[in-house]
Design an enzyme around this catalytic site. Structure first.
Site, short mmCIF file in Angstrom:
data_model
loop_
_atom_site.label_atom_id
_atom_site.label_comp_id
_atom_site.label_asym_id
_atom_site.label_seq_id
_atom_site.Cartn_x
_atom_site.Cartn_y
_atom_site.Cartn_z
N LEU A 127 0.87 -1.17 0.00
CA LEU A 127 0.00 0.00 0.00
C LEU A 127 0.91 1.22 0.00
CD1 LEU A 127 -2.74 -0.91 2.66
CD2 LEU A 127 -3.03 -0.87 0.18
N ASP A 128 0.46 2.29 -0.66
CA ASP A 128 1.25 3.52 -0.69
C ASP A 128 1.41 4.08 0.72
OD1 ASP A 128 1.25 3.31 -3.44
OD2 ASP A 128 -0.54 4.55 -3.67
N LYS A 129 2.41 4.90 0.90
CA LYS A 129 2.75 5.46 2.21
C LYS A 129 1.52 6.05 2.90
CE LYS A 129 5.46 9.16 4.36
NZ LYS A 129 6.42 10.27 4.15
N ARG A 153 -5.45 5.81 -7.61
CA ARG A 153 -5.11 7.23 -7.66
C ARG A 153 -4.98 7.70 -9.11
NH1 ARG A 153 0.13 7.28 -4.05
NH2 ARG A 153 -0.03 9.55 -4.32
#
Length: 338
Positions: A151-153, A254
């Site tokens: 998962l992204d930051k 996104r």
């Protein structure tokens, strides 16, 4: 000058319904070659199956003949770095048994070391946790330590981690065959034109900005990406949506919502961190500016959360699912919008 490796498929090395890229990845696993590197060689025609060019998803049969052409330095091992254990990272363990670990990742936590951060990541915590629990995380994991996806930051939510080699292989195969179901909730700018829609195109690295990903019209520059979404509730300038990802590309959700003109709220890479007035007739700059600024203060990160996972357990083979609540920061923003 290319070297040649010939591999014959027989009863000893054959697995039913196995793809050629997966077979070669397993075949060369002691040489530390990534599946991506193997797929790239298949794409440019360096891998032949029964003397024919093939695709990465071609299935193998007994008595097949693979010819693998490779450069002299193809099997040179990459430099490894030592993963430092870190016990000072707070991790929310949602579920654990002898074979899997389900993490509820908080926003702000980087999953994998890199770009100058080699100490304060989920992987660093895993190294400490395995040592504490006396879990032999074995060399096959290399630097992943059983991590199966990311998962992204600044995205929160559920992550799957395998605790042994059998679990890792079984779950990895489910990911490859798109059998693991993942759902997200997000707040996006404006209101998407269609209430229910499937976004399907190709996502690849942005040539002008390597940090960003980009939508392409064909597979020459990117990989197939499919996102299905449903509108839950509209709040004038923001809309709560539910997403199901059919593929797992970098920044997929996104990128897709930026592409259709509805970037995720406070996404600082894809334009969601700017005040956008263009979405509907109720907008009045003076009226809404303070309200939107308050929204940014309530949620100082992108409004994206992975709340649902469903897959087959690697040992029991029974389908299991995990659902977590919307985190407080997103919940507070939704309550404010109401």
């Amino acid at each position: 000058m290319l070297k040649k490796k010939i591999i014959y498929i027989n009863k000893k090395n054959f697995t039913k319904n196995i793809r050629i890229d997966k077979f070669l990845f397993n075949y060369f696993k002691k040489k530390n070659i990534s599946r991506q590197k193997i797929q790239n060689n298949i794409k440019i025609g360096n891998v032949l199956l029964n003397n024919n060019k093939i695709k990465k998803n071609n299935k193998l049969n007994i008595n097949d003949k693979i010819i693998f052409n490779y450069k002299k330095n193809f099997f040179n091992k990459k430099k490894k770095y030592y993963i430092l254990p870190n016990k000072n990272i707070k991790i929310n363990i949602h579920y654990e048994d002898n074979d899997i670990l389900i993490i509820n990742k908080q926003p702000g936590l980087i999953v994998h070391p890199g770009h100058g951060n080699y100490k304060n990541t989920l992987i660093n915590w895993l190294k400490y946790y395995y040592y504490k629990k006396k879990i032999n995380y074995f060399n096959y994991f290399n630097y992943r330590l059983g991590l199966l996806h990311r998962l992204d930051k600044n995205t929160s939510g559920l992550l799957i981690i395998a605790k042994n080699i059998n679990s890792y292989n079984y779950l990895k195969l489910q990911f490859l065959n798109k059998k693991i179901k993942k759902k997200y909730i997000a707040l996006v700018w404006g209101k998407p034109i269609k209430k229910n829609y499937i976004i399907k195109n190709y996502i690849g690295r942005n040539i002008k900005n390597r940090i960003k990903m980009k939508v392409y019209s064909n597979k020459k520059y990117g990989k197939l990406a499919i996102t299905k979404y449903k509108i839950i509730k509209n709040y004038n300038f923001l809309t709560l949506i539910k997403c199901i990802t059919k593929t797992g590309r970098t920044h997929q959700i996104r990128v897709h919502f930026n592409y259709i003109g509805n970037p995720i709220f406070n996404d600082d890479i894809y334009g969601g961190n700017k005040i956008l007035y263009k979405f509907n007739k109720f907008y009045n700059k003076l009226k809404y500016t303070n309200t939107i600024n308050n929204c940014f203060k309530l949620l100082p990160r992108q409004a994206l959360h992975a709340y649902y996972l469903k897959f087959k357990h690697p040992i029991t083979k029974k389908k299991i699912k995990f659902i977590i609540n919307i985190p407080n920061d997103i919940k507070n923003l939704i309550n404010y919008l109401k």
